[in-house]
Design a protein around this motif. Structure first.
Motif, short mmCIF file in Angstrom:
data_model
loop_
_atom_site.label_atom_id
_atom_site.label_comp_id
_atom_site.label_asym_id
_atom_site.label_seq_id
_atom_site.Cartn_x
_atom_site.Cartn_y
_atom_site.Cartn_z
N ASN A 1 -5.99 -5.40 -3.00
CA ASN A 1 -5.17 -4.90 -4.04
C ASN A 1 -3.93 -5.68 -4.12
O ASN A 1 -3.36 -6.39 -5.05
CB ASN A 1 -4.70 -3.49 -4.07
N GLN B 1 -10.31 1.38 2.55
CA GLN B 1 -10.83 1.81 1.29
C GLN B 1 -9.86 2.36 0.54
O GLN B 1 -9.37 3.52 0.92
CB GLN B 1 -12.05 1.98 1.13
N ARG C 1 -8.52 2.78 -4.10
CA ARG C 1 -8.94 2.44 -5.75
C ARG C 1 -7.70 2.50 -6.35
O ARG C 1 -6.72 3.35 -6.02
CB ARG C 1 -9.75 3.35 -6.11
N MET D 1 -6.08 3.07 -9.83
CA MET D 1 -6.53 3.81 -10.89
C MET D 1 -5.28 4.23 -11.83
O MET D 1 -4.15 4.23 -11.43
CB MET D 1 -7.05 5.04 -10.15
N THR E 1 -10.46 3.51 -13.11
CA THR E 1 -10.47 2.70 -11.96
C THR E 1 -10.37 1.31 -12.28
O THR E 1 -11.25 0.70 -13.01
CB THR E 1 -11.67 2.59 -10.98
N GLU F 1 -11.50 -1.67 -6.81
CA GLU F 1 -11.93 -1.14 -5.84
C GLU F 1 -11.65 -1.89 -4.59
O GLU F 1 -11.74 -3.13 -4.73
CB GLU F 1 -13.33 -0.98 -5.76
#
Length: 303
Positions: free
Chosen positions: A81, A109, A111, A113, A193, A196
């Protein structure tokens, strides 16, 4: 100076990782598993490599892409990200790509969103037209809105994004989501989303042409081996030749079966399995003709 320009030749590798935060400890553990060890400086911002000429810089995660771009560091462990956000921001002002994600590292991990107030009846991205979206990832969000063909206002915030709708500074948010508990606590629900994300090994677009090139290739090979074997097991068994095809079908997440010297009867086979080997799965393999099943842990593996 960017990494695409001629940086001074160095014979030691530098890796930037988070000084603190959710990626800090897993990153150090991963590098330790690759055979690296260090002596930490008094200010705890620099670690001098002892086992190999590979040093660590302990920094803020949002500094890592820039350190690679400027040629200060050769590798960095950072969230996708953060890497993608800064890369998108550079492209938006006309700067060339100077770093890249080399591989995912299988931790951290989450997301990125869109999340809207719980009372919204979400029908799709067309509802975003004219809305204010609070985010700490304005470049990624701006690019995504452009692809969707939606005209919305991006409200950049450096933190506490989830409270923006309650404060009236935004209609909805775009933020990282792990468990969703923070969203629920603020009466928000995730609806779309954008990305990922996970921890990645980032490096320069161009490999240096000095002593670091060999170190980078060696470390990348070790990292691939460590990451690959984290959830992998060595599966060994015997089987008749006519059962191999069916057994292969039952192992879609495994490497190709390797035949070992046989014992005069059944074939002796082994494979590296990258999925869970539960009791139920072993029993299914046994019913399909596997005998003497053994599951072994793998400590190290060179890819």
């Amino acid at each position: 100076m960017s990494a695409t320009q001629n940086a001074p030749a160095r014979d030691r590798l530098r890796i930037a990782i988070q000084k603190s935060g959710r990626l800090a400890e897993p990153a150090r553990s991963l590098l330790t598993a690759c055979g690296l060890s260090w002596r930490q400086s008094r200010d705890k911002l620099f670690c001098y490599g002892e086992s190999l000429p590979v040093d660590l810089l302990l920094v803020r995660d949002d500094d890592i892409p820039g350190l690679i771009a400027d040629g200060v560091c050769d590798f960095g462990i950072v969230g996708r990200n953060e890497l993608d956000e800064q890369a998108a921001a550079r492209r938006q002002i006309g700067l060339p790509d100077s770093y890249q994600a080399l591989r995912g590292l299988n931790f951290g991990q989450c997301r990125l969103m869109l999340a809207v107030p719980e009372e919204w009846d979400w029908q799709g991205v067309q509802q975003l037209a004219g809305k204010r979206i609070a985010t700490s990832y304005p470049a990624i969000l701006t690019d995504w809105l452009a692809v969707q063909g939606v005209d919305a206002q991006v409200v950049e915030l450096s933190g506490s994004v989830e409270i923006a709708p309650r404060l009236g500074t935004a209609d909805l948010i775009c933020d990282l989501v792990s468990s969703g508990a923070t969203l629920a606590a603020n009466q928000l629900k995730p609806v779309e989303t954008l990305l990922e994300s996970e921890a990645v090994l980032a490096g320069p677009v161009r490999t240096p042409d000095d002593a670091r090139a060999g170190l980078m290739a060696m470390l990348l090979r070790r990292l691939v081996g460590v990451v690959k074997q984290q959830d992998s097991k060595l599966l060994m068994f015997r089987a008749a030749a006519e059962r191999v095809s069916e057994l292969t079908r039952l192992l879609p997440d495994a490497d190709p079966l390797e035949q070992l010297p046989d014992d005069g009867g059944h074939l002796r086979l082994q494979t590296m399995c990258h999925g869970a080997l539960t009791w139920q799965r072993l029993e299914e393999l046994e019913r399909a003709g596997a005998q003497g099943l053994k599951v072994l842990s793998v400590e190290r593996s060179l890819a």
